[in-house]
Design a protein around this motif. Structure first.
Motif, PDB file in Angstrom:
ATOM      1  N   VAL A 151      -1.844  29.191  22.810  1.00 20.35           N
ATOM      2  CA  VAL A 151      -2.339  29.513  21.468  1.00 20.35           C
ATOM      3  C   VAL A 151      -1.664  28.652  20.414  1.00 20.35           C
ATOM      4  CG1 VAL A 151      -2.495  31.340  19.742  1.00 20.35           C
ATOM      5  CG2 VAL A 151      -2.962  31.858  22.130  1.00 20.35           C
ATOM      6  N   LEU A 152      -0.380  28.339  20.614  1.00 23.92           N
ATOM      7  CA  LEU A 152       0.349  27.503  19.662  1.00 23.92           C
ATOM      8  C   LEU A 152       0.011  26.029  19.809  1.00 23.92           C
ATOM      9  CD1 LEU A 152       3.892  29.146  19.766  1.00 23.92           C
ATOM     10  CD2 LEU A 152       2.198  29.313  17.946  1.00 23.92           C
ATOM     11  N   GLY A 153      -0.763  25.667  20.832  1.00 17.11           N
ATOM     12  CA  GLY A 153      -1.120  24.268  21.015  1.00 17.11           C
ATOM     13  C   GLY A 153      -0.080  23.467  21.759  1.00 17.11           C
ATOM     14  N   GLY A 154       0.743  24.111  22.598  1.00 12.70           N
ATOM     15  CA  GLY A 154       1.749  23.393  23.369  1.00 12.70           C
ATOM     16  C   GLY A 154       3.131  23.988  23.255  1.00 12.70           C
ATOM     17  N   GLY A 155       3.366  24.828  22.277  1.00 13.75           N
ATOM     18  CA  GLY A 155       4.671  25.433  22.070  1.00 13.75           C
ATOM     19  C   GLY A 155       5.117  25.285  20.627  1.00 13.75           C
ATOM     20  N   LEU A 156       6.365  25.595  20.377  1.00  9.80           N
ATOM     21  CA  LEU A 156       6.922  25.443  19.037  1.00  9.80           C
ATOM     22  C   LEU A 156       7.281  23.987  18.788  1.00  9.80           C
ATOM     23  CD1 LEU A 156       9.325  28.525  18.960  1.00  9.80           C
ATOM     24  CD2 LEU A 156       7.084  28.340  17.882  1.00  9.80           C
ATOM     25  N   PRO A 157       7.095  23.499  17.579  1.00  8.91           N
ATOM     26  CA  PRO A 157       7.503  22.121  17.292  1.00  8.91           C
ATOM     27  C   PRO A 157       9.014  21.974  17.407  1.00  8.91           C
ATOM     28  CG  PRO A 157       6.835  23.258  15.289  1.00  8.91           C
ATOM     29  CD  PRO A 157       6.478  24.163  16.419  1.00  8.91           C
ATOM     30  N   LYS A 158       9.439  20.970  18.165  1.00  8.58           N
ATOM     31  CA  LYS A 158      10.861  20.823  18.447  1.00  8.58           C
ATOM     32  C   LYS A 158      11.629  20.286  17.242  1.00  8.58           C
ATOM     33  CE  LYS A 158      11.941  19.632  22.537  1.00  8.58           C
ATOM     34  NZ  LYS A 158      12.152  18.904  23.812  1.00  8.58           N
ATOM     35  N   ALA A 159      11.094  19.330  16.554  1.00  3.05           N
ATOM     36  CA  ALA A 159      11.764  18.737  15.396  1.00  3.05           C
ATOM     37  C   ALA A 159      11.042  19.179  14.136  1.00  3.05           C
ATOM     38  CB  ALA A 159      11.795  17.220  15.504  1.00  3.05           C
ATOM     39  N   ALA A 160      11.217  20.451  13.775  1.00  2.00           N
ATOM     40  CA  ALA A 160      10.498  20.997  12.627  1.00  2.00           C
ATOM     41  C   ALA A 160      11.152  22.298  12.205  1.00  2.00           C
ATOM     42  CB  ALA A 160       9.024  21.218  12.970  1.00  2.00           C
ATOM     43  N   LEU A 161      10.652  22.826  11.099  1.00  3.21           N
ATOM     44  CA  LEU A 161      11.082  24.120  10.594  1.00  3.21           C
ATOM     45  C   LEU A 161      10.163  25.194  11.148  1.00  3.21           C
ATOM     46  CD1 LEU A 161      12.878  25.766   8.581  1.00  3.21           C
ATOM     47  CD2 LEU A 161      11.096  25.348   6.878  1.00  3.21           C
ATOM     48  N   THR A 162      10.732  26.242  11.731  1.00  2.00           N
ATOM     49  CA  THR A 162       9.972  27.366  12.278  1.00  2.00           C
ATOM     50  C   THR A 162      10.431  28.649  11.606  1.00  2.00           C
ATOM     51  OG1 THR A 162       9.693  26.280  14.426  1.00  2.00           O
ATOM     52  CG2 THR A 162       9.387  28.659  14.351  1.00  2.00           C
ATOM     53  N   GLU A 163       9.481  29.427  11.108  1.00  2.00           N
ATOM     54  CA  GLU A 163       9.795  30.697  10.445  1.00  2.00           C
ATOM     55  C   GLU A 163       9.729  31.844  11.439  1.00  2.00           C
ATOM     56  OE1 GLU A 163       8.452  31.710   6.360  1.00  2.00           O
ATOM     57  OE2 GLU A 163       7.162  29.949   6.634  1.00  2.00           O
ATOM     58  N   ILE A 164      10.709  32.737  11.355  1.00  2.00           N
ATOM     59  CA  ILE A 164      10.718  33.972  12.125  1.00  2.00           C
ATOM     60  C   ILE A 164      10.927  35.107  11.123  1.00  2.00           C
ATOM     61  CG2 ILE A 164      11.853  35.289  13.940  1.00  2.00           C
ATOM     62  CD1 ILE A 164      12.693  32.709  15.224  1.00  2.00           C
ATOM     63  N   HIS A 165       9.921  35.970  10.977  1.00  2.00           N
ATOM     64  CA  HIS A 165       9.956  37.039   9.982  1.00  2.00           C
ATOM     65  C   HIS A 165      10.259  38.368  10.652  1.00  2.00           C
ATOM     66  CE1 HIS A 165       8.125  35.476   6.069  1.00  2.00           C
ATOM     67  NE2 HIS A 165       8.385  34.419   6.813  1.00  2.00           N
TER      68      HIS A 165
END
Length: 328
Positions: free
Chosen positions: A66-80
């Motif tokens: 669903v995420l298109g491959g996983g979380l972006p490795k070199a990026a900002l990811t929000e966890i709420h």
């Protein structure tokens, strides 16, 4: 059919323009089918591109798809986190993702920076060193804690730490929706993560979703744990691996999804669990049965009848605010 193909070409062209503005070149791997997520976006660096280098797989097949491959490795990811009392669930998922990344890198000297405000640490507490070692395979020496009085100081520490090569990941923990954490600040933090090639997790406790530069936003809350499995079957009254209810609030594929994930502390992996395969949050009382349901509707007040002169309330029953005030 031709109109659909033209529309896809326009969307892909816009993505390339946005990627050029951000300093990267994005390209699609395969053409997405109707209702299917994009297979992945690649980022070219020095002429080379690899999906493994760009994405951080969570280990959950359906979530990664669903995420298109996983979380972006070199990026900002929000966890709420939904509420402050659920801060442990949001922090736990962040530690699961960091632990999986450290396991993939397999470097001894990798450090993790956890920076937050004094208010946040006072409300939710600090990471527990024995728990880091037993549940996530992280030694206490590999975790750096930084505490700052204001959110602006927290962002400054995270931006400067992103330049340090020895820091493998950064967790920024904030409470609520500070005005300083706007689109400009998160875009600057996202840019630092891209330049350094390592992830930055923005852990927001008891916050409302708002526009940021993070490509992915995950909304996390605690989920009921399973019973421990033994050779004789489930052990009554026990608690198994921690579980998280994860909902995709934002992603590059723009596809929604809800998941219940379990963390395996031995293998240090996440796995999806079916929603019905769980125990109740509160066990029913023993030795008691539920009272039988009453037939018919239950009203909290009597039906209003036609008001007559005989059933009007007396003077003493009139509301107090209608009585004349005393002046002396």
């Amino acid at each position: 059919m031709a109109t659909s193909a033209v529309a896809q070409d326009v969307v892909f062209a816009l993505r390339q323009k946005i990627a050029k503005i951000e300093g990267t070149l994005a390209e699609r791997l395969v053409a997405p089918a109707d209702g299917q997520p994009v297979a992945g976006l690649l980022v070219r660096r020095n002429g080379h591109a690899s999906a493994r280098d760009f994405f951080l797989p969570t280990g959950v097949e359906r979530l990664d798809k669903v995420l298109g491959g996983g979380l972006p490795k070199a990026a900002l990811t929000e966890i709420h986190g939904t509420e402050t009392r659920n801060a442990g669930a949001a922090a736990g998922l962040a530690l699961c993702l960091v632990s999986g990344m450290l396991k993939e890198r397999s470097r001894r000297n990798d450090l993790v920076l956890w920076v937050g405000t004094t208010e946040m640490f006072r409300e939710a507490g600090l990471p527990y060193a024995p728990g880091l070692a037993s549940f996530f395979g992280m030694s206490a020496e590999s975790l750096l804690l930084a505490e700052a009085p204001k959110a602006s100081d927290v962002l400054w520490i995270a931006e400067e730490a992103a330049r340090i090569e020895e820091i493998a990941a950064i967790v920024v923990e904030l409470r609520g929706n500070p005005r300083i954490v706007d689109l400009t600040a998160t875009r600057r933090l996202h840019r630092r993560a891209q330049d350094s090639g390592r992830p930055v997790f923005l852990l927001r406790q008891s916050a409302a979703p708002e526009p940021t530069a993070a490509p992915v936003r995950l909304v996390v809350s605690p989920a009921p744990a399973n019973l421990r499995q033994t050779l004789l079957g489930p052990l009554a009254g026990s608690i198994a691996a921690p579980a998280f209810a994860v909902e995709i609030g934002k992603s590059r594929t723009a596809l929604p999804g809800s998941f219940i994930l379990e963390w395996n502390p031995d293998a240090r992996t996440l796995a999806e669990r079916n929603p019905e395969n769980r125990v109740a949050v509160v066990s029913p009382s023993r030795g008691r049965t539920r009272p039988p349901a009453q037939a018919g509707a239950v009203l909290a007040f009597k039906p209003a009848a036609a008001e007559t002169a005989g059933n009007k309330p007396s003077r003493e029953q009139h509301p107090a605010h209608r009585r004349p005030r005393r002046t002396g």
